[in-house]
Design an enzyme around this catalytic site. Structure first.
Site, PDB file in Angstrom:
ATOM      1  N   VAL A   1      38.683  25.963   5.302  1.00  0.00           N
ATOM      2  CA  VAL A   1      39.397  27.005   6.029  1.00  0.00           C
ATOM      3  C   VAL A   1      39.412  26.697   7.527  1.00  0.00           C
ATOM      4  O   VAL A   1      39.967  27.451   8.314  1.00  0.00           O
ATOM      5  CB  VAL A   1      38.788  28.400   5.745  1.00  0.00           C
ATOM      6  CG1 VAL A   1      38.967  28.764   4.279  1.00  0.00           C
ATOM      7  CG2 VAL A   1      37.309  28.474   6.135  1.00  0.00           C
TER       8      VAL A   1
ATOM      9  N   HIS B   1      42.064  27.538   0.115  1.00  0.00           N
ATOM     10  CA  HIS B   1      41.173  28.704   0.163  1.00  0.00           C
ATOM     11  C   HIS B   1      41.384  29.554   1.406  1.00  0.00           C
ATOM     12  O   HIS B   1      40.505  30.320   1.792  1.00  0.00           O
ATOM     13  CB  HIS B   1      39.704  28.240   0.084  1.00  0.00           C
ATOM     14  CG  HIS B   1      39.361  27.621  -1.232  1.00  0.00           C
ATOM     15  ND1 HIS B   1      38.279  26.819  -1.436  1.00  0.00           N
ATOM     16  CD2 HIS B   1      39.990  27.706  -2.437  1.00  0.00           C
ATOM     17  CE1 HIS B   1      38.230  26.415  -2.701  1.00  0.00           C
ATOM     18  NE2 HIS B   1      39.264  26.929  -3.329  1.00  0.00           N
TER      19      HIS B   1
HETATM   20  N1  APR Z   1      31.009  12.737   4.433  1.00  0.00           N
HETATM   21  C1  APR Z   1      31.411  12.847   3.133  1.00  0.00           C
HETATM   22  N2  APR Z   1      30.950  13.787   2.297  1.00  0.00           N
HETATM   23  C2  APR Z   1      30.033  14.640   2.771  1.00  0.00           C
HETATM   24  C3  APR Z   1      29.549  14.584   4.105  1.00  0.00           C
HETATM   25  C4  APR Z   1      30.072  13.584   4.945  1.00  0.00           C
HETATM   26  N3  APR Z   1      29.687  13.434   6.214  1.00  0.00           N
HETATM   27  N4  APR Z   1      28.629  15.577   4.262  1.00  0.00           N
HETATM   28  C5  APR Z   1      28.553  16.222   3.085  1.00  0.00           C
HETATM   29  N5  APR Z   1      29.389  15.655   2.181  1.00  0.00           N
HETATM   30  C6  APR Z   1      29.647  16.041   0.799  1.00  0.00           C
HETATM   31  C7  APR Z   1      28.431  16.445   0.029  1.00  0.00           C
HETATM   32  O1  APR Z   1      27.869  15.278  -0.599  1.00  0.00           O
HETATM   33  C8  APR Z   1      28.988  17.458  -0.964  1.00  0.00           C
HETATM   34  O2  APR Z   1      29.380  16.807  -2.153  1.00  0.00           O
HETATM   35  O3  APR Z   1      30.467  17.172   0.855  1.00  0.00           O
HETATM   36  C9  APR Z   1      30.242  18.001  -0.281  1.00  0.00           C
HETATM   37  C10 APR Z   1      30.152  19.430   0.183  1.00  0.00           C
HETATM   38  O4  APR Z   1      30.140  20.285  -0.922  1.00  0.00           O
HETATM   39  P1  APR Z   1      30.222  21.877  -0.768  1.00  0.00           P
HETATM   40  O5  APR Z   1      29.303  22.296   0.327  1.00  0.00           O
HETATM   41  O6  APR Z   1      30.019  22.466  -2.097  1.00  0.00           O
HETATM   42  O7  APR Z   1      31.698  22.125  -0.226  1.00  0.00           O
HETATM   43  P2  APR Z   1      33.039  22.252  -1.046  1.00  0.00           P
HETATM   44  O8  APR Z   1      33.025  21.433  -2.276  1.00  0.00           O
HETATM   45  O9  APR Z   1      34.146  22.020  -0.083  1.00  0.00           O
HETATM   46  O10 APR Z   1      33.040  23.782  -1.447  1.00  0.00           O
HETATM   47  C11 APR Z   1      34.160  24.278  -2.142  1.00  0.00           C
HETATM   48  O11 APR Z   1      33.249  26.471  -2.165  1.00  0.00           O
HETATM   49  O12 APR Z   1      32.232  28.287  -1.247  1.00  0.00           O
HETATM   50  C12 APR Z   1      33.415  27.713  -1.518  1.00  0.00           C
HETATM   51  O13 APR Z   1      35.417  28.316  -0.566  1.00  0.00           O
HETATM   52  C13 APR Z   1      34.307  27.506  -0.332  1.00  0.00           C
HETATM   53  O14 APR Z   1      36.027  25.843  -0.056  1.00  0.00           O
HETATM   54  C14 APR Z   1      34.671  26.053  -0.390  1.00  0.00           C
HETATM   55  C15 APR Z   1      34.398  25.713  -1.845  1.00  0.00           C
END
Ligand code: APR
Length: 231
Positions: A90, A106
Site C-alpha cells: 500500500v 490491497h
Molecule cells: N528483499 C527481498 N525479500 C525480502 C526482503 C528483502 N530485502 N525483506 C523481506 N523479504 C521477504 C521475506 O522473506 C518475506 O517472504 O518479504 C516477505 C515479506 O512477507 P510478508 O511480511 O508476509 O509481506 P507480504 O507477503 O507482502 O504480505 C501480504 O499481508 O497483511 C497483509 O495486506 C498485507 O499486503 C500484505 C499481505
C-alpha cells in the site's frame, strides 16, 4: 495482456525502510490484524484503526524507492505493454520511482474512500481527519482505501486477468500467505522467486529460479533474465 507479470510484496520495500508484515519485528508482530485490519474493525475499533493508517501514511513520507523499484521502473518504460506490475503493498515507492501503471491489490495509503459512495480522494501524507472529515460528494464517512482481511479485493480480478497470458512470472518480497503464488508459478513457463528466505507458504520447487537474497541484490539478475526473454 502483459507477457510478464511482476508481483511484489512488503519485501521489495523493506530496504526503503518500510516494515514488512510477517518478518520478525514486522507490523503484525506489534499489532493485531483483528483489531486494525479486519472487516468490521472500523465499527469496533475506529479510532485505533484510523490512527494506525495515519501513522503508516506519515511513515512513508520521507521514504525513498530503492534499486529494485527503480530498475523495474526502467524496464517498464522500455517494455510498457509487455509488463504488468502488481503489488500487495500500500506504499507509494513505485509511484515515487515514477513507475507508471502499478496496480495496488490491497489499496493505497495515500487514498481515503467514502464508506457510502466509494469516492476516492488522495490525501497524500495527511492525517485522515485533518484532510477530510466527510465525503466531498455525499457527506458519507471516510475510511482508508485499504483492503482489510475479509473484505472484497476488487483488483484481484486484474491479477487473474494478467495471469491468463503470463509467460514469465516474477515474485519479489512476499511470504505468499495472503496471495498464494505456487499455482501461478506451476502454470507459467518461466518464473523467478526472490525472497530473503524460504516461506512455509511457498513451494519454491515450482519456480524456475529462486533467489534468496535482498531484492536490491537480486534485481540485476532478474532484469537481465527479463530483458533476455523480452528481446
Ligand atoms: N528483499 C527481498 N525479500 C525480502 C526482503 C528483502 N530485502 N525483506 C523481506 N523479504 C521477504 C521475506 O522473506 C518475506 O517472504 O518479504 C516477505 C515479506 O512477507 P510478508 O511480511 O508476509 O509481506 P507480504 O507477503 O507482502 O504480505 C501480504 O499481508 O497483511 C497483509 O495486506 C498485507 O499486503 C500484505 C499481505
Amino acid at each position: 495482456m502483459a507477457k510478464v507479470v511482476i508481483l511484489s510484496g512488503a519485501g521489495i520495500s523493506a530496504e526503503s525502510g518500510i516494515s514488512t508484515f510477517r518478518d520478525s519485528d514486522g507490523l503484525w508482530e506489534n499489532h493485531s490484524i483483528k483489531d486494525i485490519c479486519t472487516d468490521g474493525c472500523l465499527i469496533t475499533n475506529y479510532d485505533e484503526t484510523i490512527d494506525f493508517y495515519d501513522k503508516r501514511r506519515e511513515d512513508i513520507k520521507e521514504k525513498l524507492p530503492n534499486k529494485a523499484h527503480l530498475e523495474i521502473k526502467k524496464l517498464k518504460d522500455k517494455y510498457t505493454n509487455e509488463i504488468a506490475i502488481l503489488t500487495q503493498n500500500v506504499d507509494n515507492m513505485f509511484e515515487k520511482a515514477n513507475c507508471k501503471g502499478v496496480l495496488h491489490l490491497h489499496g493505497f495509503l495515500e487514498e481515503v474512500r467514502c464508506m457510502q459512495c466509494d469516492t476516492i480522494t488522495n490525501i497524500k501524507y495527511q492525517k485522515q481527519k485533518d484532510a477530510l472529515e466527510y465525503c466531498p460528494k455525499c457527506n458519507g464517512k471516510i475510511r482508508p482505501n485499504i483492503v482489510f482481511f475479509g473484505e472484497p479485493a476488487p483488483m484481484y480480478e486484474m491479477l487473474y486477468h494478467h495471469l491468463e497470458d503470463c509467460e514469465f512470472l516474477v515474485v519479489i518480497g512476499t511470504s505468499g500467505n495472503v496471495i498464494g503464488v505456487n499455482r501461478m508459478a506451476t502454470f507459467t513457463d518461466n518464473s523467478i522467486l526472490n525472497n530473503l528466505e524460504p516461506s512455509d507458504a511457498i513451494n519454491d520447487k515450482v519456480f524456475g529460479k529462486v533467489l534468496y537474497k535482498k531484492a536490491t541484490e537480486a534485481i540485476d539478475e532478474i532484469i537481465f533474465d527479463l530483458e533476455k526473454f523480452l528481446k
